[in-house]
Design a protein around this motif. Sequence first.
Motif, PDB file in Angstrom:
ATOM      1  N   SER A 139       6.592  -9.237   1.432  1.00  0.00           N
ATOM      2  CA  SER A 139       6.555  -8.566   2.731  1.00  0.00           C
ATOM      3  C   SER A 139       7.059  -7.137   2.552  1.00  0.00           C
ATOM      4  O   SER A 139       7.681  -6.792   1.541  1.00  0.00           O
ATOM      5  CB  SER A 139       7.444  -9.298   3.744  1.00  0.00           C
ATOM      6  N   ASP A 140       6.804  -6.315   3.554  1.00  0.00           N
ATOM      7  CA  ASP A 140       7.306  -4.941   3.506  1.00  0.00           C
ATOM      8  C   ASP A 140       8.829  -4.934   3.491  1.00  0.00           C
ATOM      9  O   ASP A 140       9.458  -4.110   2.812  1.00  0.00           O
ATOM     10  CB  ASP A 140       6.793  -4.155   4.716  1.00  0.00           C
ATOM     11  N   GLU A 142      10.816  -7.217   2.177  1.00  0.00           N
ATOM     12  CA  GLU A 142      11.296  -7.577   0.837  1.00  0.00           C
ATOM     13  C   GLU A 142      11.117  -6.408  -0.130  1.00  0.00           C
ATOM     14  O   GLU A 142      11.952  -6.208  -1.017  1.00  0.00           O
ATOM     15  CB  GLU A 142      10.560  -8.820   0.346  1.00  0.00           C
ATOM     16  N   LYS A 180       3.517  -7.112  -1.777  1.00  0.00           N
ATOM     17  CA  LYS A 180       3.616  -5.842  -1.046  1.00  0.00           C
ATOM     18  C   LYS A 180       4.435  -4.799  -1.799  1.00  0.00           C
ATOM     19  O   LYS A 180       4.992  -3.880  -1.197  1.00  0.00           O
ATOM     20  CB  LYS A 180       4.257  -6.086   0.325  1.00  0.00           C
ATOM     21  N   GLY A 433       7.944 -17.124   5.623  1.00  0.00           N
ATOM     22  CA  GLY A 433       8.225 -15.715   5.376  1.00  0.00           C
ATOM     23  C   GLY A 433       9.474 -15.216   6.045  1.00  0.00           C
ATOM     24  O   GLY A 433       9.538 -14.047   6.452  1.00  0.00           O
TER      25      GLY A 433
END
Length: 434
Positions: A139-140, A142, A180, A433
């Motif tokens: 994810s952005d 992370e 990402k 997530g």
Amino acid sequence: MNLLYSNDRRGEFPPSWYAATAHQAERCAPLRGEVRADVCVVGGGYTGLSAALHLAEAGFDVVLVEAHRAGFGASGRNGGQLGSAQRMDQEDLERLVGDADAARLWDLAEDAKALVKDLIARHAIDCDLKPGVATLGLSDGERRELHAHAAHLADRYEYDQIELLGAAQGHSLCPSPAYKGGYLDMGAAHLHPLNYALGLARAARAAGVRIFEETEVHHIEERTPATVRTDKGRVIAAHVILACNGYLSSLNRKVAARVMPINNFIAATEPLGDETAKVLTRDVAVADTKFVVNYFRLSADKRLLFGGGESYGYRFPADIAAKVRKPMAEIFPHLRDVKIDYAWGGTLGITMRRMPYLARVAPNILSASGYSGHGVGTATHAGQLMALAIQGQAEGFDTFSRVPALPFPGGPALRSPLLVLAMTWYALRDRLGV
């Protein structure tokens, strides 16, 4: 049930891609009768082989006993990643043990990487050592956390081997739709883990270590000297090193309470040829940010070596390939139906905090285990640290032994069910997530 024989044939390496491509290994005879030594090392993985090698080079008479073959366990079947730092993030270590010991643990982790590279060079171990391990987020958020972590390592520890990867740069390196971005650590490395273990065994034998394979230890009499009793003999030694990791079983209750065996699985696809560019565009290894981590790299013959999935009982699943195919297809949907040529499992040791457990369990008995998936460097280094401790140089060993090590709750009867519940929760978080 004995983990040593739950999933493997006595004295045989598992049918992995590593075993299929390993250098020829000398088979050592089992121990029969009584032998005496300065030090008896129990376990022939990275920890035991490193300890034995360093002690022999320092002039000690060393006997090493291994229930199967040198390199049989996790040391010969892992993901082959020589990672930086400790398994626990430095920020968490700073909070747990304070800045001073956290800094010492960082330095020890750097020593571990340097030690592996030095051993490979000094003993001419042919194990395909190559630089580069990427950590990628899903994810952005992370990705931002990984970049902040890299900045912390640069600011606090002056570590300058990390290349930050934005979303586009990460996708250029690893064209998976799942990731990402993150970072690429060129101070870390990857290698053929079984050939590395076999190289350590050859070096140990050349230094004078007497290695006895297919020699299971049943009991250790904790006295001075200690007596290590095996199925067909015994070793009498002034010092004993326990280097059994996930296979310790009942040899020491204190260690067993803090180090739990779990199983992890790897598959090797058929050679991908030109399709490798859809997996990785550089010859580096990758691990992601899932709690049940996915890790992968390309083999020398252009296969995808993909690790994913865990289990917490004695037995491996009946279809290991299917177990690994599921997370592999989530990361690389285009490989959903790819042919898998090899699939294997391994048993490793984990601790509650994912830090290795180093302890003096008796005045003349040292133990190191619980590397929690970070063992290529840490286990090799732990062997050296125990060898130094026996020589009276215990600073590094004592730094690790000061890290608080919690026992798993519930004892042997409950710890596995409780771990399954915890892992199920984290796996759910991975899927959601969060």
